[in-house]
Design a protein around this motif. Sequence first.
Motif, PDB file in Angstrom:
ATOM      1  N   ARG A 187      -7.623  -0.821 -15.277  1.00 45.76           N
ATOM      2  CA  ARG A 187      -6.579   0.185 -15.510  1.00 45.76           C
ATOM      3  C   ARG A 187      -5.410  -0.417 -16.281  1.00 45.76           C
ATOM      4  O   ARG A 187      -4.889   0.205 -17.221  1.00 45.76           O
ATOM      5  CB  ARG A 187      -6.102   0.737 -14.165  1.00 45.76           C
TER       6      ARG A 187
ATOM      7  N   ARG B  28       0.821  -1.220   0.000  1.00 46.21           N
ATOM      8  CA  ARG B  28       0.000   0.000   0.000  1.00 46.21           C
ATOM      9  C   ARG B  28       0.855   1.271   0.000  1.00 46.21           C
ATOM     10  O   ARG B  28       0.357   2.338  -0.355  1.00 46.21           O
ATOM     11  CB  ARG B  28      -0.905   0.032   1.240  1.00 46.21           C
TER      12      ARG B  28
ATOM     13  N   SER C 223      -3.010  -1.466  -7.256  1.00 50.63           N
ATOM     14  CA  SER C 223      -3.681  -0.184  -7.009  1.00 50.63           C
ATOM     15  C   SER C 223      -2.736   0.879  -6.485  1.00 50.63           C
ATOM     16  O   SER C 223      -3.161   2.014  -6.243  1.00 50.63           O
ATOM     17  CB  SER C 223      -4.830  -0.391  -6.010  1.00 50.63           C
ATOM     18  N   ASN C 224      -1.476   0.524  -6.303  1.00 47.22           N
ATOM     19  CA  ASN C 224      -0.507   1.477  -5.782  1.00 47.22           C
ATOM     20  C   ASN C 224      -0.205   2.543  -6.838  1.00 47.22           C
ATOM     21  O   ASN C 224       0.118   2.213  -7.984  1.00 47.22           O
ATOM     22  CB  ASN C 224       0.786   0.742  -5.405  1.00 47.22           C
TER      23      ASN C 224
ATOM     24  N   ASN D  69      -8.305  -5.866 -13.103  1.00 44.60           N
ATOM     25  CA  ASN D  69      -7.914  -4.465 -13.045  1.00 44.60           C
ATOM     26  C   ASN D  69      -7.989  -3.822 -14.430  1.00 44.60           C
ATOM     27  O   ASN D  69      -7.078  -3.981 -15.250  1.00 44.60           O
ATOM     28  CB  ASN D  69      -6.492  -4.363 -12.472  1.00 44.60           C
TER      29      ASN D  69
END
Length: 254
Positions: free
Chosen positions: A182, A127, A151-152, A180
């Motif tokens: 993205r 994180r 997600s980092n 994901n």
Amino acid sequence: MTPLKRTLLSLPEIPLRMGWLEAQLNSWSPQTAAVVLNELCEESERSDPEAREALLAVAVLFASRSDWPLLPQLREEAAGRHLLALDRLVRLGPPPVMVDRPAQQLPVPDYGVGRELTLGERRSLARRPNRRAFDKLVADPHPMVIGLLLSNPKLVEDDVVRLVARRPLRLEVTLEVAKNARWLSRSRVRLAILLNPGSPPEIAIPFLSVCQRTELMEVLKSADTSQTLRATALELLEKRPPLRELDHADRVLQ
């Protein structure tokens, strides 16, 4: 422009397109969904750039939802009604053979603290908005660590390509990447999945329909490409207009 293509392109981001598309497909009968999707696939196969852009949301959605009950229904419709373009998007192949052991059987990387870090400690590192431990984190076998790392905000495309290009493939890692949007919207990530012989066909095959000509040729040139991927890539390549026609179209548009 078909209504599906128009609506998808009116939405600014892939996740929004995927959300709308999933709701729409769930509201349609499999028969209607099959016909509409086949039409979009045919447009994309004719090298329509807008159709291919719209189809990207479909491909990413299908790869991320490979267990969606709609997909077997679409395969049945494609086979029964000879919807060949749709078939190339949703077809299945045999399971991969080059897959690493389950995550729980793989060693935890040495994070340099003199002991094995707990899962909670590794998740905390994933994180953090810095790259200090990234070399270790991308090698971590646990999907919860990888999910957080994806997600980092400091993660870059090269990191994700390393994750999905690793051989033997860590199946849980690829499944996390497949969730994901993205990263699946990046062509290099999709190509790395296609070129890895450990990638599940239900995740890899939808990406062939949105490949550029040069990417399809890379898939065909790879000695590790499965027979199903090779056959699908060859079909798609044969459907593309000759390069001379594309050059002429480019000159007309200029």
